[in-house]
Design an enzyme around this catalytic site. Structure first.
Site, PDB file in Angstrom:
ATOM      1  N   ASN A  89      57.699   8.288 124.731  1.00  0.00           N
ATOM      2  CA  ASN A  89      58.864   8.827 124.029  1.00  0.00           C
ATOM      3  C   ASN A  89      59.458   9.923 124.918  1.00  0.00           C
ATOM      4  O   ASN A  89      58.712  10.715 125.490  1.00  0.00           O
ATOM      5  CB  ASN A  89      58.412   9.434 122.675  1.00  0.00           C
ATOM      6  N   PRO A  90      60.779  10.001 125.019  1.00  0.00           N
ATOM      7  CA  PRO A  90      61.351  11.089 125.833  1.00  0.00           C
ATOM      8  C   PRO A  90      61.121  12.464 125.210  1.00  0.00           C
ATOM      9  O   PRO A  90      61.141  13.474 125.913  1.00  0.00           O
ATOM     10  CB  PRO A  90      62.848  10.774 125.887  1.00  0.00           C
ATOM     11  N   SER A 142      59.593   8.339 115.659  1.00  0.00           N
ATOM     12  CA  SER A 142      59.492   9.770 115.365  1.00  0.00           C
ATOM     13  C   SER A 142      58.225  10.072 114.565  1.00  0.00           C
ATOM     14  O   SER A 142      57.830  11.217 114.443  1.00  0.00           O
ATOM     15  CB  SER A 142      60.725  10.229 114.572  1.00  0.00           C
ATOM     16  N   HIS A 199      58.428  -3.314 108.422  1.00  0.00           N
ATOM     17  CA  HIS A 199      59.639  -3.071 107.628  1.00  0.00           C
ATOM     18  C   HIS A 199      60.484  -4.333 107.498  1.00  0.00           C
ATOM     19  O   HIS A 199      61.694  -4.253 107.272  1.00  0.00           O
ATOM     20  CB  HIS A 199      60.435  -1.911 108.237  1.00  0.00           C
ATOM     21  N   CYS A 211      63.028 -16.147  92.514  1.00  0.00           N
ATOM     22  CA  CYS A 211      61.769 -16.912  92.597  1.00  0.00           C
ATOM     23  C   CYS A 211      60.886 -16.435  93.741  1.00  0.00           C
ATOM     24  O   CYS A 211      59.792 -16.968  93.930  1.00  0.00           O
ATOM     25  CB  CYS A 211      62.067 -18.401  92.772  1.00  0.00           C
TER      26      CYS A 211
HETATM   27  P1  OAD Z   1      63.604   7.391 114.415  1.00  0.00           P
HETATM   28  O1  OAD Z   1      65.079   7.349 114.572  1.00  0.00           O
HETATM   29  O2  OAD Z   1      63.060   8.240 113.344  1.00  0.00           O
HETATM   30  O3  OAD Z   1      62.925   7.831 115.786  1.00  0.00           O
HETATM   31  C1  OAD Z   1      63.293   7.258 117.003  1.00  0.00           C
HETATM   32  C2  OAD Z   1      62.410   7.813 118.085  1.00  0.00           C
HETATM   33  O4  OAD Z   1      62.712   7.112 119.279  1.00  0.00           O
HETATM   34  C3  OAD Z   1      62.610   9.302 118.379  1.00  0.00           C
HETATM   35  O5  OAD Z   1      61.359   9.943 118.436  1.00  0.00           O
HETATM   36  C4  OAD Z   1      63.290   9.312 119.755  1.00  0.00           C
HETATM   37  O6  OAD Z   1      62.910  10.441 120.546  1.00  0.00           O
HETATM   38  C5  OAD Z   1      62.736   8.039 120.348  1.00  0.00           C
HETATM   39  N1  OAD Z   1      63.556   7.427 121.418  1.00  0.00           N
HETATM   40  C6  OAD Z   1      64.902   7.467 121.578  1.00  0.00           C
HETATM   41  N2  OAD Z   1      65.252   6.758 122.666  1.00  0.00           N
HETATM   42  C7  OAD Z   1      64.120   6.251 123.206  1.00  0.00           C
HETATM   43  C8  OAD Z   1      63.830   5.431 124.329  1.00  0.00           C
HETATM   44  N3  OAD Z   1      64.783   4.972 125.132  1.00  0.00           N
HETATM   45  N4  OAD Z   1      62.532   5.126 124.588  1.00  0.00           N
HETATM   46  C9  OAD Z   1      61.530   5.604 123.789  1.00  0.00           C
HETATM   47  N5  OAD Z   1      61.761   6.364 122.702  1.00  0.00           N
HETATM   48  C10 OAD Z   1      63.033   6.690 122.409  1.00  0.00           C
HETATM   49  O7  OAD Z   1      63.128   5.851 114.238  1.00  0.00           O
HETATM   50  P2  OAD Z   1      61.745   5.305 113.664  1.00  0.00           P
HETATM   51  O8  OAD Z   1      60.614   6.194 113.999  1.00  0.00           O
HETATM   52  O9  OAD Z   1      61.652   3.881 114.041  1.00  0.00           O
HETATM   53  O10 OAD Z   1      62.627   2.679 107.932  1.00  0.00           O
HETATM   54  O11 OAD Z   1      62.032   5.375 112.112  1.00  0.00           O
HETATM   55  C11 OAD Z   1      61.071   4.890 111.218  1.00  0.00           C
HETATM   56  C12 OAD Z   1      61.727   4.304 110.012  1.00  0.00           C
HETATM   57  O12 OAD Z   1      62.659   5.245 109.460  1.00  0.00           O
HETATM   58  C13 OAD Z   1      62.590   3.105 110.270  1.00  0.00           C
HETATM   59  O13 OAD Z   1      61.851   1.897 110.400  1.00  0.00           O
HETATM   60  C14 OAD Z   1      63.451   3.065 109.050  1.00  0.00           C
HETATM   61  C15 OAD Z   1      63.836   4.523 108.989  1.00  0.00           C
HETATM   62  O14 OAD Z   1      64.209   4.996 107.749  1.00  0.00           O
HETATM   63  C16 OAD Z   1      63.170   2.041 106.892  1.00  0.00           C
HETATM   64  O15 OAD Z   1      64.347   1.727 106.867  1.00  0.00           O
HETATM   65  C17 OAD Z   1      62.203   1.738 105.796  1.00  0.00           C
END
Ligand code: OAD
Length: 269
Positions: A232-233, A208, A121, A132
């Site tokens: 993941n928790p 997630s 991303h 450009c």
């Molecule tokens: P999410 O916010 O969708 O998911 C975060 C995940 O991290 C959840 O499953 C939580 O349970 C987990 N989590 C929280 N605290 C944690 C910890 N301390 N250790 C391990 N896991 C933990 O974020 P992403 O999956 O990254 O894209 O979201 C994917 C994409 O959605 C992002 O890159 C962004 C967003 O829209 C774009 O902007 C294109």
């Protein structure tokens, strides 16, 4: 661990891949997207999830825009790598990890010492010209500086067009941060796909698993014979794909896992 020796599988491999999401940076103080209080919990992705949408939001609601930019600034200015990032970097130093495939734009894997990081991303630590297409290397400090300049401009009521908020490239084109917003093509997809299809173990940390194509990589890895380990928790969309789910925070689980990998290596030698 469901009877599966995860540390042993990692210790005997030099083809481990980590797929990370916002959760790995949560313990660095960067809010996730979808958890309560996360970015998409507070701001509407339909409004600010695209780059033009974000600019329109800033210009049409300058005071909310200033709050948004200041929030972004304070989070990124204070964020440092946490033990989860460091454990992943350690796996690479030990020769087990091929690469990190991340959806994060914060640069914390590199700051923790990870060398091969595929940023699907994009990143805030790089800009590109929309005219450009030149890629302009930058740092997180440059990003913070630009946020400050945007806040000053918005506060001066002098901004009526997106061009007023952005810098210009020497070619005259407008320059934007090189992150991937909704509706835009992801970066490094071919490389990430090759790595997912050829790894022995995939560590799926802090995502997630709802945003594609990144969310498709664990299934690809599993179908090609890799052990898929979720860190993941909470349960996620990818829990059903994972062979093993290690329930806990990345900053706790990953250092423990790396310590166990080291112990295996010491026993073998
Ligand atoms: P999410 O916010 O969708 O998911 C975060 C995940 O991290 C959840 O499953 C939580 O349970 C987990 N989590 C929280 N605290 C944690 C910890 N301390 N250790 C391990 N896991 C933990 O974020 P992403 O999956 O990254 O894209 O979201 C994917 C994409 O959605 C992002 O890159 C962004 C967003 O829209 C774009 O902007 C294109």
């Amino acid at each position: 661990m469901n009877g599966i020796d995860v540390a042993g599988r990692i210790a005997s491999s030099d083809r481990v891949v980590a797929l990370t999401g916002a959760g790995i940076s949560a313990e660095s103080g960067i809010p996730t997207f979808r958890d309560p209080g996360g970015i998409w919990d507070r701001f509407d992705p339909a409004e600010v999830g695209t780059f033009p949408g974000m600019l329109r939001f800033l210009i049409s609601k300058p005071w909310e825009g200033i709050e948004f930019l200041r929030g972004l600034r304070s989070v990124f200015a204070s964020a440092c790598p946490n033990p989860g990032h460091e454990a992943i970097a350690e796996l690479e130093r030990l020769g087990h990890l091929r690469c990190v495939i991340t959806q994060n734009v914060d640069g914390l894997h590199q700051r923790a010492g990870s060398v091969r990081v595929l940023e699907m991303h994009g990143t805030f630590a790089r800009s590109r010209c929309m005219g450009c297409a030149a890629v302009l290397p930058a740092t997180i400090e440059d990003f913070l500086c630009e946020l400050d300049q945007m806040v000053v401009k918005l506060g001066s009521y002098m901004v009526s067009h997106p061009a007023h908020l952005l810098r210009r490239c020497p070619c005259g084109g407008l320059v934007r941060w090189d992150f991937v917003a909704f509706g835009e093509a992801v970066q490094c997809l071919d490389e990430a796909t090759v790595e997912a299809a050829s790894c022995d173990v995939m560590l799926v940390c802090g995502t997630s698993g709802v945003v594609y194509p990144a969310a498709a990589l664990p299934e690809l890895a599993r179908d090609r014979g890799a052990l898929v380990v979720e860190v993941n928790p909470d349960a996620t969309e990818l829990s059903g794909v994972a062979d093993v789910s290690l329930r806990g925070r990345a900053g706790d689980v990953l250092p423990e896992l790396v310590a166990a990998v080291r112990a295996r290596a010491a026993n073998v030698s």
